[in-house]
Motif scaffolding. Structure first.
Motif, PDB file in Angstrom:
ATOM      1  N   SER A  68     -10.586  -9.058   4.499  1.00  0.00           N
ATOM      2  CA  SER A  68     -11.828  -8.542   4.097  1.00  0.00           C
ATOM      3  C   SER A  68     -11.823  -7.574   3.114  1.00  0.00           C
ATOM      4  O   SER A  68     -12.464  -7.082   2.342  1.00  0.00           O
ATOM      5  N   GLY A  69     -10.286  -7.027   2.817  1.00  0.00           N
ATOM      6  CA  GLY A  69     -10.099  -6.386   1.769  1.00  0.00           C
ATOM      7  C   GLY A  69     -10.170  -4.799   2.200  1.00  0.00           C
ATOM      8  O   GLY A  69      -9.912  -3.859   1.313  1.00  0.00           O
ATOM      9  N   SER A  70     -10.402  -4.574   3.394  1.00  0.00           N
ATOM     10  CA  SER A  70     -10.362  -3.130   3.990  1.00  0.00           C
ATOM     11  C   SER A  70      -9.059  -2.545   4.021  1.00  0.00           C
ATOM     12  O   SER A  70      -8.899  -1.389   4.065  1.00  0.00           O
ATOM     13  N   ILE A  71      -7.935  -3.306   4.100  1.00  0.00           N
ATOM     14  CA  ILE A  71      -6.705  -3.223   4.167  1.00  0.00           C
ATOM     15  C   ILE A  71      -5.748  -3.664   2.905  1.00  0.00           C
ATOM     16  O   ILE A  71      -5.989  -4.952   2.790  1.00  0.00           O
ATOM     17  N   SER A  72      -5.320  -2.955   2.349  1.00  0.00           N
ATOM     18  CA  SER A  72      -4.528  -3.650   1.161  1.00  0.00           C
ATOM     19  C   SER A  72      -3.333  -4.529   1.548  1.00  0.00           C
ATOM     20  O   SER A  72      -2.541  -4.248   2.551  1.00  0.00           O
ATOM     21  N   SER A  73      -2.854  -5.515   0.656  1.00  0.00           N
ATOM     22  CA  SER A  73      -1.792  -6.306   1.007  1.00  0.00           C
ATOM     23  C   SER A  73      -0.353  -5.470   0.809  1.00  0.00           C
ATOM     24  O   SER A  73       0.252  -5.844   1.789  1.00  0.00           O
ATOM     25  N   GLY A  74      -0.502  -4.756   0.052  1.00  0.00           N
ATOM     26  CA  GLY A  74       0.644  -3.771  -0.021  1.00  0.00           C
ATOM     27  C   GLY A  74       1.076  -2.883   1.284  1.00  0.00           C
ATOM     28  O   GLY A  74       2.141  -2.825   1.516  1.00  0.00           O
ATOM     29  N   LEU A  75      -0.232  -2.549   1.824  1.00  0.00           N
ATOM     30  CA  LEU A  75       0.121  -1.633   3.134  1.00  0.00           C
ATOM     31  C   LEU A  75       0.380  -2.621   4.312  1.00  0.00           C
ATOM     32  O   LEU A  75       1.300  -2.185   4.952  1.00  0.00           O
ATOM     33  N   ILE A  76       0.072  -3.691   4.253  1.00  0.00           N
ATOM     34  CA  ILE A  76       0.404  -4.674   5.244  1.00  0.00           C
ATOM     35  C   ILE A  76       1.799  -5.012   5.114  1.00  0.00           C
ATOM     36  O   ILE A  76       2.647  -5.064   6.246  1.00  0.00           O
ATOM     37  N   ILE A  77       2.415  -5.366   4.146  1.00  0.00           N
ATOM     38  CA  ILE A  77       3.663  -5.654   3.765  1.00  0.00           C
ATOM     39  C   ILE A  77       4.624  -4.385   4.165  1.00  0.00           C
ATOM     40  O   ILE A  77       5.706  -4.407   4.622  1.00  0.00           O
ATOM     41  N   GLY A  78       4.117  -3.232   3.670  1.00  0.00           N
ATOM     42  CA  GLY A  78       4.767  -2.036   4.007  1.00  0.00           C
ATOM     43  C   GLY A  78       5.039  -1.738   5.492  1.00  0.00           C
ATOM     44  O   GLY A  78       6.119  -1.383   6.032  1.00  0.00           O
ATOM     45  N   LEU A  79       3.897  -1.979   6.366  1.00  0.00           N
ATOM     46  CA  LEU A  79       4.123  -2.155   7.473  1.00  0.00           C
ATOM     47  C   LEU A  79       5.168  -2.977   8.387  1.00  0.00           C
ATOM     48  O   LEU A  79       5.672  -2.817   9.250  1.00  0.00           O
ATOM     49  N   VAL A  80       5.078  -4.048   7.678  1.00  0.00           N
ATOM     50  CA  VAL A  80       5.972  -5.175   8.416  1.00  0.00           C
ATOM     51  C   VAL A  80       7.679  -4.725   8.175  1.00  0.00           C
ATOM     52  O   VAL A  80       8.280  -4.656   8.926  1.00  0.00           O
ATOM     53  N   ILE A  81       7.579  -4.276   6.879  1.00  0.00           N
ATOM     54  CA  ILE A  81       9.004  -3.664   6.665  1.00  0.00           C
ATOM     55  C   ILE A  81       9.330  -2.518   7.584  1.00  0.00           C
ATOM     56  O   ILE A  81      10.429  -2.359   7.845  1.00  0.00           O
ATOM     57  N   MET A  82       8.494  -1.548   7.602  1.00  0.00           N
ATOM     58  CA  MET A  82       8.623  -0.509   8.483  1.00  0.00           C
ATOM     59  C   MET A  82       8.871  -0.733   9.840  1.00  0.00           C
ATOM     60  O   MET A  82       9.911  -0.122  10.516  1.00  0.00           O
ATOM     61  N   LEU A  83       8.130  -1.871  10.306  1.00  0.00           N
ATOM     62  CA  LEU A  83       8.397  -2.089  11.845  1.00  0.00           C
ATOM     63  C   LEU A  83      10.059  -2.663  11.797  1.00  0.00           C
ATOM     64  O   LEU A  83      10.801  -2.671  12.982  1.00  0.00           O
ATOM     65  N   ILE A  84      10.463  -3.663  10.932  1.00  0.00           N
ATOM     66  CA  ILE A  84      11.582  -4.102  11.171  1.00  0.00           C
ATOM     67  C   ILE A  84      12.799  -3.142  10.898  1.00  0.00           C
ATOM     68  O   ILE A  84      13.702  -3.024  11.751  1.00  0.00           O
ATOM     69  N   VAL A  85      12.547  -2.234  10.226  1.00  0.00           N
ATOM     70  CA  VAL A  85      13.558  -1.020   9.745  1.00  0.00           C
ATOM     71  C   VAL A  85      13.688  -0.244  11.122  1.00  0.00           C
ATOM     72  O   VAL A  85      14.635   0.106  11.533  1.00  0.00           O
ATOM     73  N   LEU A  86      12.538   0.078  11.548  1.00  0.00           N
ATOM     74  CA  LEU A  86      12.508   0.837  12.934  1.00  0.00           C
ATOM     75  C   LEU A  86      13.266   0.275  13.898  1.00  0.00           C
ATOM     76  O   LEU A  86      14.089   0.909  14.759  1.00  0.00           O
TER      77      LEU A  86
END
Length: 454
Positions: free
Chosen positions: A218-236
């Motif tokens: 819907s555009g309420s969350i940016s694609s960059g934020l989603i990619i950043g979250l996935v990377i953060m979860l993997i790193v954590l």
């Protein structure tokens, strides 16, 4: 010896899983018990309107209720029979464990072995019932008070009977979860209580994932934020796996003894000291203490007089201790560090360890047995606890700051990830141990058959 061990480790895989009948039965039993836990989380308390309750819960988000709701798999949000989850049992067990390290009579029970452990477990259950009754009463009273102040009636027939019925049901639900956890530990695979907590956290992952991708569509969350979250979860997850498995291994030397060939051989072993001895206790305690004032003011609702001195102080404290505020982040980090050292000192006693080594004839090379060994163990443990405290603080504070900045759910917090990763690693280790025992059992049976044929 090394090549044989490598061959055994390489041959130990899940390809042997189909032959391990007992292990499969244990896994199916564990899955069935967790399904029962999920079903119970949707059974509401008698006398509660679920629709209005959902509206009330949305107005009280951000406090310690979110953490309890996360650990109970959303049961608190739905006010189900297991709304309190196993948190009262964890609190009671921590209190009993701390008391058994400080009180002389409980210390004596701790040293009695299996009989003392059963007695301490009985005290833990009594404490669980007491905490459930207290928390259930305040939960029912707070629900009535907040519903009245907000103009929404979530309780169909408020009064003393509703509170009594709610307390009885909540105590029964928590004690049933404890029994279910004990059955998982005895007949299933892994630690039952830990698996129940992990199941409650993981159960919210599909909803979180669906909301995240729906926000991206819907555009309420940016694609960059989603990619950043996935990377953060993997790193954590990688960081947690590395540090939770890290340990300092101290070499233990034993006296030489004669071998069958007439020579002398000295036995050696290692004393493993975990980098994070305290586990997930420090972040749970620190966050609970910090979020308690915020939760109290939210339950009070409109009953607080903001014009009075006390009301203004509470509101100011409420603002400074909100998620993402500098004071909250500072106190949260300091609380984690404090409880890391405090709980490590409780669960590991260098004097007892040094005394046990001395009785067994073991010693650390270059260190005298007795007090010198205890001082050395305390020296090493204090320094690796510094690293463990820094690791825990970083893992918990950084995601907490990200949650406050982005408004994401508490599921991404460091505490939830710590629990999920720890329980998963422990369960996989137990499955591998069962597979290894099954493989050795087959080898022993084949060796006996060959011996009979000869």
């Amino acid at each position: 010896m090394a090549s044989r061990a490598d061959n055994i480790a390489s041959s130990l895989s899940f390809s042997n899983f189909s032959k391990a009948t007992e292990l499969k039965q244990r896994i199916w039993f564990t899955i069935g018990a967790l399904i029962v836990f999920r079903f119970l989380s949707f059974v509401p308390l008698p006398g509660v309107n679920p629709m209005i309750l959902e509206t009330l819960y949305d107005q009280t988000r951000g406090g310690i209720l979110d953490m309890f709701n996360m650990f109970s798999g959303g049961s608190l949000e739905r006010m189900s029979l297991i709304a309190l989850g196993v948190m009262p049992y964890i609190t009671a067990s921590i209190v009993v464990q701390l008391a058994s390290s400080l009180h002389p009579s409980l210390m004596a029970l701790k040293k009695e072995g299996e009989a003392g452990r059963k007695k301490l477990n009985q005290y833990t259950r009594y404490g669980t019932v007491f905490l459930c009754a207290i928390q259930g009463w305040f939960l029912a009273s707070g629900l009535e008070a907040y519903a009245a102040s907000s103009g929404l009636q979530a309780v169909v027939n408020p009064g003393i009977m509703f509170k009594v019925v709610a307390v009885i049901n909540l105590v029964g639900g928590t004690m049933f979860l404890l029994w279910l956890g004990e059955q998982i530990t005895a007949r299933g695979i892994g630690n039952g209580v830990s698996l129940i907590i992990m199941a409650g956290i993981v159960a919210q992952f599909p909803t979180f994932t669906a909301n995240l991708f729906e926000g991206g569509r819907s555009g309420s969350i940016s694609s960059g934020l989603i990619i950043g979250l996935v990377i953060m979860l993997i790193v954590l997850i990688l960081v947690i796996c590395f540090f939770e498995r890290a340990q300092r291994r101290l070499l233990i030397q034993y006296p030489k003894r004669a071998t069958q060939r007439g020579g002398m051989q000295a036995d050696r072993s290692h004393l493993p000291l975990k980098l994070n001895t305290a586990g997930v206790i420090p972040p749970i305690f620190a966050s609970s203490l910090l979020l308690l004032p915020l939760t109290i003011t939210q339950f009070a609702g409109n009953s607080i007089d903001t014009t009075s001195t006390g009301g203004s102080i509470i509101q100011t404290l409420n603002q400074y201790l909100a998620h993402g505020q500098p004071l909250y982040m500072l106190l949260y980090g300091l609380g984690i560090i404090f409880f890391c050292f405090f709980y490590t000192a409780v669960v590991f006693n260098p004097e007892d360890t040094a005394e046990n080594l001395k009785k067994q004839g073991g010693f650390i090379p270059g260190i005298r047995p007795g007090k010198r060994t205890a001082d050395y163990l305390d020296y090493v443990l204090s320094r690796i606890t510094v690293v463990g405290a820094i690791y825990l603080t970083a893992v918990c504070v950084i995601p907490e700051w990200g949650i406050a900045q982005t408004g994401l759910p508490l599921f991404l917090g460091g505490t939830s990830l710590l629990i999920v990763v720890n329980v998963t690693v422990d369960t996989i280790s137990q499955i591998q141990s069962h597979l290894l025992a099954h493989q050795y059992g087959d080898l022993i049976k084949k060796a006996k058959l060959k011996g009979r044929m000869r």
